[in-house]
Design an enzyme around this catalytic site. Structure first.
Site, PDB file in Angstrom:
ATOM      1  N   HIS A   1       0.816  -1.220   0.000  1.00  0.00           N
ATOM      2  CA  HIS A   1       0.000   0.000   0.000  1.00  0.00           C
ATOM      3  C   HIS A   1       0.848   1.268   0.000  1.00  0.00           C
ATOM      4  O   HIS A   1       0.306   2.381  -0.065  1.00  0.00           O
ATOM      5  CB  HIS A   1      -0.992  -0.013   1.178  1.00  0.00           C
ATOM      6  CG  HIS A   1      -0.405   0.330   2.506  1.00  0.00           C
ATOM      7  ND1 HIS A   1       0.038  -0.620   3.395  1.00  0.00           N
ATOM      8  CD2 HIS A   1      -0.201   1.529   3.111  1.00  0.00           C
ATOM      9  CE1 HIS A   1       0.482  -0.023   4.491  1.00  0.00           C
ATOM     10  NE2 HIS A   1       0.353   1.279   4.344  1.00  0.00           N
TER      11      HIS A   1
ATOM     12  N   SER B   1       4.179   3.046   7.856  1.00  0.00           N
ATOM     13  CA  SER B   1       3.841   1.918   6.985  1.00  0.00           C
ATOM     14  C   SER B   1       5.020   1.524   6.104  1.00  0.00           C
ATOM     15  O   SER B   1       5.764   2.373   5.615  1.00  0.00           O
ATOM     16  CB  SER B   1       2.656   2.289   6.090  1.00  0.00           C
ATOM     17  OG  SER B   1       1.481   2.431   6.839  1.00  0.00           O
TER      18      SER B   1
ATOM     19  N   ASP C   1       0.249  -7.655   2.065  1.00  0.00           N
ATOM     20  CA  ASP C   1       0.684  -6.255   1.976  1.00  0.00           C
ATOM     21  C   ASP C   1       2.214  -6.200   1.963  1.00  0.00           C
ATOM     22  O   ASP C   1       2.855  -5.887   2.967  1.00  0.00           O
ATOM     23  CB  ASP C   1       0.115  -5.470   3.161  1.00  0.00           C
ATOM     24  CG  ASP C   1       0.312  -3.969   3.027  1.00  0.00           C
ATOM     25  OD1 ASP C   1       0.683  -3.509   1.932  1.00  0.00           O
ATOM     26  OD2 ASP C   1       0.088  -3.258   4.035  1.00  0.00           O
TER      27      ASP C   1
END
Length: 279
Positions: A82, A225, A134
């Site tokens: 992402h 992230s 992910d």
């Protein structure tokens, strides 16, 4: 000229020792740091010791959006799927994103190095709705030169040999509760939780390729992230950073716990992606 039997034994031991390291990690020259890390928080955090995380990558598209990543070898960066945006740039050897070179008192690092991306490889079955799979690889536009502030992280070749740990270490430039987005690299210690705890807390389905971690007072947050969740292992007499997770998602208020992609389960995908896309 005769060779001393003692030297022969030493030479054989060194060769076997190196082969053991080669067989253990994706990159045998991995996970070494030249400074001791601190154990401060990312949310409400203080900065990490300079050069304590030479595997860290600052991933940005030169706007407000940014992520973290980790160096795998001289051509590839590991991050979250992402985090793959258009026009990404990578900064390696970074600590303070506002200054270059970076210093803590009289302790200074060499300048950070910026890289472009030749190719971004996201997992074929990445699901943006659930954040399952992910994970992504970023192939840099030229070979990375390793030095005191730029080093690869350790990734296990055999998932079965992954250690069971009670705590992890996380690093990133993500949002802090009091100060917004910091310009200094932050670090924190997080506890390992059962997957069921994340499922209940986040009302989310978790697979065996995800792990749960957090702390009552601190957690990773927006901007962290893609960064690594690591532990330190003693291998071959050397303390090394081993990456076990990738920061994936958590509650929007950055309160514990959070979900992390479990890296050991993706070693075959990583090696296959590198083979297909070349070094």
């Amino acid at each position: 000229m005769k060779t001393s039997p003692a030297w022969v034994v030493i030479a054989i031991c060194l060769i076997l020792q190196q082969r053991m390291v080669d067989a253990q990690f994706l990159n045998p020259l991995c996970g070494v740091t030249y400074e001791s890390p601190t154990s401060m928080r990312i949310v409400n955090g203080k900065e990490a010791v300079i050069r304590s995380a030479p595997f860290m990558v600052y991933v940005t598209n030169n706007s407000t959006a940014h992520c973290g990543g980790s160096i795998l070898n001289s051509r590839y960066i590991l991050t979250a799927a992402h985090c793959v945006f258009p026009n990404l740039r990578l900064r390696l050897g970074e600590h303070n994103i506002r200054t270059d070179p970076d210093c803590q008192g009289s302790n200074c690092s060499p300048r950070s190095e910026e890289y472009g991306i030749m190719n971004a490889i996201t997992h074929r079955y990445y699901n943006p709705a659930t954040q399952v799979n992910d994970i992504a690889l970023l192939k840099v536009d030229r070979s990375i030169n390793f030095n005191v502030h730029i080093q690869p992280i350790c990734i296990l070749l055999n998932p079965v040999s992954a250690p069971s740990v009670a705590t992890y270490q996380a690093f990133g430039w993500g949002q802090t509760k009091k100060n917004g987005f910091p310009h200094l690299l932050q670090t924190t210690e997080l506890r390992a939780y059962e997957a069921a705890y994340c499922s209940r807390s986040l009302r989310a389905y978790m697979t065996g390729n995800q792990i749960c971690a957090g702390h009552e007072e601190r957690d990773t947050c927006a901007g962290d992230s893609g960064g690594p969740l690591v532990t330190r292992v003693d291998f071959d007499g050397v303390k090394r950073y081993l990456q076990l997770g990738i920061v994936s998602y958590g509650p929007t208020d950055c309160q514990s716990p959070g979900v992390y992609t479990y890296v050991p389960n993706y070693i075959n995908w990583i090696r296959r992606a590198m083979l297909i896309n070349g070094n």
